[in-house]
Write a protein that holds these residues in place. Structure first.
Motif, mmCIF file in Angstrom:
data_model
loop_
_atom_site.group_PDB
_atom_site.id
_atom_site.type_symbol
_atom_site.label_atom_id
_atom_site.label_comp_id
_atom_site.label_asym_id
_atom_site.label_seq_id
_atom_site.Cartn_x
_atom_site.Cartn_y
_atom_site.Cartn_z
ATOM 1 N N LEU A 161 5.100 -5.977 -2.520
ATOM 2 C CA LEU A 161 6.141 -4.959 -2.587
ATOM 3 C C LEU A 161 6.271 -4.486 -4.025
ATOM 4 N N GLY A 162 6.314 -3.175 -4.222
ATOM 5 C CA GLY A 162 6.518 -2.612 -5.549
ATOM 6 C C GLY A 162 7.723 -1.685 -5.549
ATOM 7 N N VAL A 163 8.620 -1.868 -6.522
ATOM 8 C CA VAL A 163 9.824 -1.042 -6.641
ATOM 9 C C VAL A 163 10.005 -0.692 -8.104
ATOM 10 N N TYR A 164 10.347 0.574 -8.393
ATOM 11 C CA TYR A 164 10.669 0.906 -9.775
ATOM 12 C C TYR A 164 11.709 2.013 -9.852
ATOM 13 N N TYR A 182 11.414 4.575 -6.688
ATOM 14 C CA TYR A 182 10.174 4.405 -5.921
ATOM 15 C C TYR A 182 10.155 3.050 -5.226
ATOM 16 N N GLY A 183 9.639 3.046 -3.990
ATOM 17 C CA GLY A 183 9.403 1.818 -3.262
ATOM 18 C C GLY A 183 8.099 1.909 -2.502
ATOM 19 N N ALA A 184 7.296 0.829 -2.498
ATOM 20 C CA ALA A 184 5.977 0.894 -1.859
ATOM 21 C C ALA A 184 5.551 -0.482 -1.367
ATOM 22 N N LEU A 185 4.656 -0.465 -0.387
ATOM 23 C CA LEU A 185 3.925 -1.652 0.032
ATOM 24 C C LEU A 185 2.478 -1.488 -0.405
ATOM 25 N N GLY A 186 1.887 -2.591 -0.879
ATOM 26 C CA GLY A 186 0.517 -2.535 -1.354
ATOM 27 C C GLY A 186 -0.317 -3.674 -0.815
ATOM 28 N N GLN A 196 -1.619 1.303 -2.672
ATOM 29 C CA GLN A 196 -0.179 1.315 -2.417
ATOM 30 C C GLN A 196 0.169 2.544 -1.597
ATOM 31 N N VAL A 197 1.121 2.365 -0.670
ATOM 32 C CA VAL A 197 1.700 3.467 0.093
ATOM 33 C C VAL A 197 3.200 3.368 -0.059
ATOM 34 N N GLY A 198 3.823 4.440 -0.545
ATOM 35 C CA GLY A 198 5.248 4.352 -0.806
ATOM 36 C C GLY A 198 5.940 5.694 -0.782
ATOM 37 N N TYR A 207 18.892 18.825 -8.438
ATOM 38 C CA TYR A 207 17.938 18.992 -7.350
ATOM 39 C C TYR A 207 17.152 17.716 -7.119
ATOM 40 N N GLY A 208 17.056 17.285 -5.871
ATOM 41 C CA GLY A 208 16.302 16.092 -5.537
ATOM 42 C C GLY A 208 15.276 16.368 -4.454
ATOM 43 N N LYS A 209 14.162 15.644 -4.503
ATOM 44 C CA LYS A 209 13.112 15.812 -3.501
ATOM 45 C C LYS A 209 12.377 14.502 -3.308
ATOM 46 N N LYS A 210 11.867 14.298 -2.096
ATOM 47 C CA LYS A 210 11.165 13.071 -1.739
ATOM 48 C C LYS A 210 9.668 13.343 -1.638
ATOM 49 N N TYR A 211 8.883 12.327 -2.013
ATOM 50 C CA TYR A 211 7.422 12.462 -1.996
ATOM 51 C C TYR A 211 6.799 11.211 -1.388
ATOM 52 N N LEU A 212 5.932 11.409 -0.409
ATOM 53 C CA LEU A 212 5.085 10.332 0.090
ATOM 54 C C LEU A 212 3.965 10.121 -0.916
ATOM 55 N N GLN A 213 3.721 8.871 -1.313
ATOM 56 C CA GLN A 213 2.720 8.600 -2.335
ATOM 57 C C GLN A 213 1.638 7.658 -1.802
ATOM 58 N N LEU A 214 0.404 8.018 -2.093
ATOM 59 C CA LEU A 214 -0.752 7.177 -1.793
ATOM 60 C C LEU A 214 -1.469 6.919 -3.112
ATOM 61 N N ALA A 215 -1.643 5.650 -3.477
ATOM 62 C CA ALA A 215 -2.214 5.318 -4.780
ATOM 63 C C ALA A 215 -3.384 4.346 -4.631
ATOM 64 N N LEU A 216 -4.431 4.622 -5.392
ATOM 65 C CA LEU A 216 -5.581 3.726 -5.521
ATOM 66 C C LEU A 216 -5.604 3.202 -6.937
ATOM 67 N N ILE A 217 -5.645 1.865 -7.086
ATOM 68 C CA ILE A 217 -5.721 1.234 -8.407
ATOM 69 C C ILE A 217 -7.067 0.520 -8.498
#
Length: 228
Positions: A161-164, A182-186, A196-198, A207-217
């Protein structure tokens, strides 16, 4: 290995947050790659590409960010970086021509520590930005927590779990620039490879907006490749 009640609670909180974020009609998408590649015992390269979209489907570009840097590892849990970034931003109605082009010089200091199985990462970053010819300074601080869920430590086969939370402030004009939560499972495939997907919530002024994130490390050690 049985998952403890605290870890189960963290997972439930993540999915509750993810579900709440997903209720928004307005949501974007970020596809990201991050690399840290060792070239000497204390030196490594930072490489990064972020393809950000106005919409959930990655077909309407909002920003393209290219960032590179040189890391110096002061200690196993501390490093400093200096680098350069190039950012182009686009209007949602017309992605053929950038609204703005930014050249960015940046420096950062990262310090990590662990409490039990929870890893804390403190990232302090300073940016000198030339946005379509206008010069700006910006300061950033990010606190990130990483928690392995099915292992005691991060190793191949670990679900984590990743949170920041990260705050951005300007040195001139409007003090508050933005905040990102941000919150994600990896999943850790190998010591050098993880995904990671978060979900990220970004607030800029009112103004606020939400983003689906896909990350490769991907962090291969380039010293090993040079020996072949």
């Amino acid at each position: 290995m049985r998952t403890g009640p605290k870890i189960k609670l963290l997972v439930l909180l993540f999915f509750a947050t993810f579900s709440a974020f997903s209720q928004s009609d307005e949501m974007g998408n970020w596809l990201m790659y991050f690399g840290q590649n060792k070239i000497k015992e204390r030196w490594s390269l930072h490489t990064e590409v972020q393809y950000r979209n106005h919409t959930l489907a990655p077909v309407n570009i909002e920003q393209l960010l290219l960032r590179g840097g040189l890391n110096y590892h002061l200690a196993p849990h501390a490093l400093v970086t200096a680098g350069y970034g190039y950012v182009t931003s686009y209007d949602e109605a017309d992605s053929s021509t950038p609204l703005s082009k930014e050249h960015r010089v940046w420096q950062q200091f990262i310090l990590t520590n662990a409490v039990g199985r929870v890893k804390f990462e403190h990232r302090y970053r300073v940016e000198q930005r030339w946005v379509s010819g206008d010069y700006k300074n910006r300061l950033r601080y990010r606190l990130m927590l990483t928690v392995p869920l099915n292992r005691k430590v991060m190793e191949p086969g670990t679900v984590f779990l990743g949170v920041y939370d990260e705050i951005f402030v300007n040195t001139e004009q409007t003090f508050f620039d933005r905040n990102r939560l941000y919150g994600a499972l990896g999943y850790q495939f190998k010591p050098e490879l993880a995904v990671q997907v978060g979900m990220l919530y970004q607030r800029v002024n009112a103004y606020g907006k939400k983003y689906l994130q896909l990350a490769l490390i991907y962090n291969p050690d380039l010293r090993k490749n040079s020996k072949n």
